[in-house]
Design a protein around this motif. Structure first.
Motif, PDB file in Angstrom:
ATOM      1  N   GLU A  90       0.885  -1.162   0.000  1.00 22.02           N
ATOM      2  CA  GLU A  90       0.000   0.000   0.000  1.00 22.02           C
ATOM      3  C   GLU A  90       0.927   1.217   0.000  1.00 22.02           C
ATOM      4  OE1 GLU A  90      -2.468   0.172   3.499  1.00 22.02           O
ATOM      5  OE2 GLU A  90      -3.043   2.244   3.051  1.00 22.02           O
ATOM      6  N   MET A  91       0.602   2.218  -0.803  1.00 21.05           N
ATOM      7  CA  MET A  91       1.492   3.389  -0.865  1.00 21.05           C
ATOM      8  C   MET A  91       0.698   4.658  -0.644  1.00 21.05           C
ATOM      9  SD  MET A  91       3.980   2.489  -4.069  1.00 21.05           S
ATOM     10  CE  MET A  91       3.341   1.043  -4.896  1.00 21.05           C
ATOM     11  N   ASP A  92       1.199   5.484   0.250  1.00 20.26           N
ATOM     12  CA  ASP A  92       0.567   6.778   0.493  1.00 20.26           C
ATOM     13  C   ASP A  92       1.595   7.853   0.153  1.00 20.26           C
ATOM     14  OD1 ASP A  92      -1.086   8.802   1.299  1.00 20.26           O
ATOM     15  OD2 ASP A  92      -0.731   8.508   3.447  1.00 20.26           O
ATOM     16  N   LEU A  93       1.255   8.686  -0.808  1.00 20.24           N
ATOM     17  CA  LEU A  93       2.202   9.710  -1.263  1.00 20.24           C
ATOM     18  C   LEU A  93       1.784  11.077  -0.757  1.00 20.24           C
ATOM     19  CD1 LEU A  93       2.483   8.716  -5.047  1.00 20.24           C
ATOM     20  CD2 LEU A  93       3.670   7.724  -3.082  1.00 20.24           C
ATOM     21  N   VAL A  94       2.732  11.817  -0.247  1.00 19.78           N
ATOM     22  CA  VAL A  94       2.423  13.159   0.238  1.00 19.78           C
ATOM     23  C   VAL A  94       3.355  14.155  -0.450  1.00 19.78           C
ATOM     24  CG1 VAL A  94       1.868  14.461   2.300  1.00 19.78           C
ATOM     25  CG2 VAL A  94       2.113  11.986   2.465  1.00 19.78           C
ATOM     26  N   LEU A  95       2.766  15.043  -1.231  1.00 22.37           N
ATOM     27  CA  LEU A  95       3.562  16.044  -1.954  1.00 22.37           C
ATOM     28  C   LEU A  95       3.570  17.346  -1.166  1.00 22.37           C
ATOM     29  CD1 LEU A  95       2.904  13.930  -4.139  1.00 22.37           C
ATOM     30  CD2 LEU A  95       2.609  15.789  -5.758  1.00 22.37           C
ATOM     31  N   PHE A  96       4.756  17.847  -0.915  1.00 21.82           N
ATOM     32  CA  PHE A  96       4.895  19.126  -0.213  1.00 21.82           C
ATOM     33  C   PHE A  96       5.477  20.164  -1.167  1.00 21.82           C
ATOM     34  CE2 PHE A  96       5.145  15.884   3.037  1.00 21.82           C
ATOM     35  CZ  PHE A  96       4.428  16.410   4.102  1.00 21.82           C
TER      36      PHE A  96
END
Ligand code: FES
Ligand code: FES
Lengths: 157, 785
Positions: B726-732
């Motif tokens: 499972e992948m959770d991507l967070v773009l800042f």
């Protein structure tokens, strides 16, 4: 060289082939159908997948002579030049294409999967693509593309 | 807030989910990769290699091969036409075989099948020599010397005073403060050693080229799967003996590269050029997967020895380390890459006293080169495992130890660079801790592990940073050409290359933004060295952050030219003109973004007018950044204009009876500066995570005396769709004045922390110090012994 009759993308060909030539070799080297790719030559990557009687198979490991009388579809036979197939559209929409080298094989596997099961679960999609390697995408958007394609195809029906 | 989805985007095309402009031909199967090219009269070129190394070739018998119908040319290393050394250390052909990729003869044949048969029919006689394969053996006093230019160790440091196997050009020290004093004030000091293996880029397209003589102008032309077309042109010119101006390199659609299609592709095109010169016919060369694994560069293995000390409160005061990489027999990368390793050798932490030494050694293995990260996946693995060990020793939480030491605005890095820009690392950490439910999971897993006999669970957080672009490693200059045509469509070209990463689309967005046109109006012309000037290499994730600066400049200048035209038309000044959706218009003070008024004109109409009026419609621009002030002898100074920050959390479940590691979830946060195309960024991040997973668990080039044992995908195991977590991507986003539109690097940061995070999670699960990669079945079983 032996005579060999092949049916590819709905067209009949009579070719002279050698006993040891693979289907991939004939597609690329003899017929110039280069949409089908070679990534390993040993049946380990899925880049060379084509449909043989509706099943997605690795053309690098099939002898051309054994393909007589079967219906072969390559990526060139999916969609038409002015209208891409819904699966192809879905791959673009989902952002499932990066370098694109695995893409023809992925689309072939998707076609085989959806032809047999228009409502695949996440597990079934992963399973259906498990013989196709991709080094760029991490598979996520390809799985999304299969879902989008399934929805598109259902809508058309 | 720095979360991308919360930010108000002030741009028209930047930051939007634009679909890739090169996708249609790829889904149709019509995109032409180098191996898809055919030409009348074309011959197939191939290589003859031996299976043991190092060796001195004494005789090559070509008589059997020559007798095969369809064999057109054979050139052995003893032939006067055989060019041996290339400008970049590697050999086109050689009788002194140093590693598995060295070639002793090349052949041209009428078909692939004939070629394969001919290669098998060549008989090579050779004398085997004593080889050196590990860093440890290469550094022994009595080790055979592999390269003339190798140097030895004096007082533990590389020195030209002595012969040996050290590649001196790859040696970079970092000296900050005084580590002896620093360690004196520490309450806790630990020393650890870490090792990582060679791994392959494993792009699915193997290296390929077609070399022919252009009938139009006589130039020798190579169409190639080159990551860096200008770099590859250098080999083409050298091997053919032509001038650069008569050597043309065209980049074909690239089936992935990740740093790998550089040297291998270069010597390949050189060999093809030699065969072309000899036969006068077009030559195509395509590597098999086995050849690709033997010949192409690998991610460098490293041996790391680290010592770190901290106060009992957890403030790190001193760090000392030796980072030694295995370069293989030839090298043209370690001398650049190790500079990057040295800059990042103390991690993303502010440590007052740092002493590190980074250098490579020659061995008789395949060569280390560039692979996505350019040493960062290796260094971060060791560095972050070290921090976990230090936390354990201090009895402190892993995350808290990081919090106490991370770089913030106004911190000084290991190279003593003052970070003046905004640093959002702590905010990123908190966001990821929150989203992943880190602390609850950590407790839950520890409870679970107490009662579970067969399965162990773990979670780990990794922080790191990455200098964006080339920094003081080289000059990050580049050029771009933007030409509008009479129908309002625009052709853009640049010296940087699309390698599958989405550069075309990002560059199109960067050109479209100032020009106020929609993306469908833009055509990206891939690199053709006869049509655009050398812009250096597409490496170091520099494409968008630095390489697009000239594209932005060129598009801005063209937009200004058009605006001047429009201003004149409406009898107003340039500052009153804006553009959007293919229209240029006079801004109405009351409705600034409204262009439905009378005073507007279509971009295509202006273009048409200018074309027939003989006015300028094309702009070429050059960008050269300020040089960084950096001292390579002390490793002190400004290393990079800006840094990308990165936080990654991995969760695993380990079956300790079998040794298998199941990565259940990866949460990845990236500081993108400005997000140019969220779709492309996410694509890079997903791909980067899965590549990092391979590095952590399955991938390793297995070697026996320099021979690669796992030479295809049945034994070199890449992650499949069944293995993805499972992948959770967070773009800042963050504020930087560097980078095109404030963009930082994405391609390499996407993968660099993942291996380390997974290794950390495995360490947590097993309560062991994972000291090498990959966490293979055997390794896990060994840790549990
Ligand atoms: S080329 Fe056929 S499976 Fe890889
Ligand atoms: S998109 Fe590059 S291999 Fe799949």
């Amino acid at each position: 060289m032996t005579d060999c009759k092949l049916t590819i993308n709905g067209k009949d060909y009579t070719l002279k082939v050698e006993e040891k030539w693979t289907l991939l070799y004939v597609l690329r080297e003899v017929l110039g159908l280069t949409g089908t790719k070679e990534g390993c030559g040993t049946s380990d990557c899925g880049a060379c997948k084509v449909l043989v009687d509706g099943k997605a198979v690795n053309s690098c490991s099939l002898l051309a002579l054994k393909m007589e009388g079967k219906k072969i579809t390559t990526i060139e036979g999916i969609g038409s030049s002015d209208k891409p197939h819904p699966i192809q559209e879905a791959f673009i929409e989902a952002g499932a294409v990066q370098c694109g080298f695995c893409t023809p094989g992925m689309i072939i596997s998707t076609k085989a999967l959806l032809d047999g099961n228009i409502d695949p679960s996440e597990e079934e999609i992963r399973e259906g693509l498990s013989k196709n390697l991709c080094r760029c995408t991490g598979y996520v958007k390809i799985i999304d593309a299969v879902n989008i394609a399934a929805a598109k195809i259902k809508e058309l029906k | 807030m720095s979360l991308f989805e919360h930010n108000n985007n002030k741009y028209k095309v930047i930051g939007k989910d634009i679909k890739r402009i090169d996708a249609l031909e790829k889904v149709k199967g019509t995109a032409l990769y180098a191996a898809d090219l055919y030409m009348d009269g074309m011959l197939y070129g191939g290589n003859v290699r031996i299976k043991e190394y190092p060796a001195k070739v004494t005789k090559i018998d070509t008589s059997l091969a020559k007798a095969i119908p369809g064999v057109v040319e054979i050139i052995t290393c003893f032939d006067s036409r055989a060019k041996k050394h290339s400008w970049a250390d590697y050999c086109y052909m050689t009788d002194e075989v140093k590693f598995c990729g060295d070639v002793v003869a090349i052949i041209a044949a009428e078909s692939k099948k004939v070629l394969d048969q001919a290669i098998k029919s060549i008989k090579v006689e050779y004398e085997l020599q004593k080889g050196v394969y590990t860093v440890e053996d290469a550094l022994k006093e009595d080790a055979p010397i592999i390269r003339e230019k190798g140097v030895g160790l004096v007082d533990g440091l590389p020195s030209r005073e002595k012969k040996g196997n050290i590649f001196i050009d790859s040696y970079y020290p970092v000296r900050k403060g005084d580590v002896v004093e620093g360690f004196k004030n520490c309450d806790v000091i630990i020393e650890r050693e870490y090792n990582v293996p060679f791994i392959d880029q494993a792009y699915i397209e193997t290296e390929a080229c077609l070399v022919y003589c252009d009938p139009k102008d006589g130039s020798i032309t190579g169409e190639s799967s080159a990551q860096n077309p200008f770099f590859t042109r250098r080999y083409l010119a050298e091997a053919s003996g032509n001038t650069m101006s008569e050597s043309r390199l065209i980049q074909r659609t690239l089936g992935g590269s990740f740093g790998g299609k550089e040297e291998g592709v270069g010597v390949q095109i050189g060999r093809a050029a030699i065969l072309h010169k000899a036969t006068g016919r077009p030559i195509k060369m395509v590597n098999s997967r086995e050849e690709s694994l033997m010949d192409s560069s690998k991610r460098h293995p490293f041996n790391f020895k680290y010592k770190i000390g901290a106060t009992k409160e957890g403030k790190v005061l001193a760090l000392e380390a030796t980072l030694i990489d295995n370069c293989g027999a030839y090298n043209n990368q370690t001398q650049f890459m190790n500079w990057r390793s040295s800059v990042h050798s103390a991690g993303v932490y502010e440590i007052p006293n740092v002493k590190t030494d980074t250098f490579g050694v020659f061995t008789n293995n395949v060569h280390g080169g560039a692979m996505r990260g350019y040493s960062s996946p290796q260094v971060i693995f060791a560095q972050e495992q070290l921090m976990n060990e230090l936390a354990k020793e201090l009895g402190m939480d892993n995350v808290e130890l990081r919090r106490k030491n991370i770089i913030r605005q106004n911190s000084r890095t290991a190279t003593n660079q003052l970070i003046t820009e905004e640093v959002i690392l702590e905010e990123m950490m908190d966001e990821l801790l929150n989203r992943s439910n880190y602390y609850n999971k950590k407790n839950e897993y520890e409870e679970f592990n107490k009662n579970s006999k067969s399965f162990k669970k773990g979670i780990s957080l990794v922080t790191c940073f990455r200098g964006a672009g080339l920094g003081a490693e080289g000059i990050d200059a580049n050029g771009a050409f933007v030409q509008a045509t009479e129908d309002g469509s625009v052709i853009i070209s640049t010296g940087l290359a699309e390698n599958g990463q989405g550069l075309q689309t990002a560059f199109a967005q960067i050109a479209a933004e100032p020009l106020g046109i929609t993306i469908d109006k833009i055509h990206f012309h891939s690199v053709d060295t006869h049509a655009i000037a050398d812009s250096g290499m597409t490496v170091a994730s520099r494409g968008t952050t630095m390489g697009a600066q000239s594209m932005k400049k060129a598009a801005e200048r063209l937009a200004l030219i058009i605006k001047e035209h429009v201003a004149k038309k409406f009898c107003t000044t340039v500052d009153k003109i804006d553009c959007k959706d293919n229209y240029y218009y006079v801004v109405d003070e009351n409705f600034p973004s409204n262009y439905s008024n009378e005073k507007k004109v279509a971009f295509k109409d202006i273009c048409n007018e200018r074309m027939w009026g003989g006015e300028q419609l094309a702009v070429y621009e050059w960008f050269k950044p300020e040089l960084n002030d950096y001292n390579h002898h002390t490793g002190q100074g400004k290393a990079f204009p800006t840094y990308t920050y990165n936080v990654c959390i991995a969760e695993v479940e380990v079956d300790i009876n079998i040794g298998s590691v199941n990565v259940t979830k990866v949460t990845s946060g990236l500081d993108c500066g400005t997000v140019i195309n969220p779709n492309t960024v996410r694509g890079q991040m997903f791909g980067g995570i899965v590549m990092g997973l391979g590095y952590a668990i399955t991938e390793e080039i297995e070697l026996n005396k320099g021979r690669i044992l796992n030479d295809n995908f049945d034994s070199y195991i890449l992650p499949t769709s069944m293995d993805i977590p499972e992948m959770d991507l967070v773009l800042f986003e963050s504020i930087t004045k560097e980078g095109t539109f404030g963009a930082k690097s994405v391609g390499e940061p996407s993968t660099e922390a993942v291996g380390a995070a997974i290794a950390g999670a495995v360490s947590h699960a097993l309560n062991k110090n994972v000291d090498h990669l990959p966490c293979s079945l055997e390794s896990i079983l060994k840790y549990m012994d």
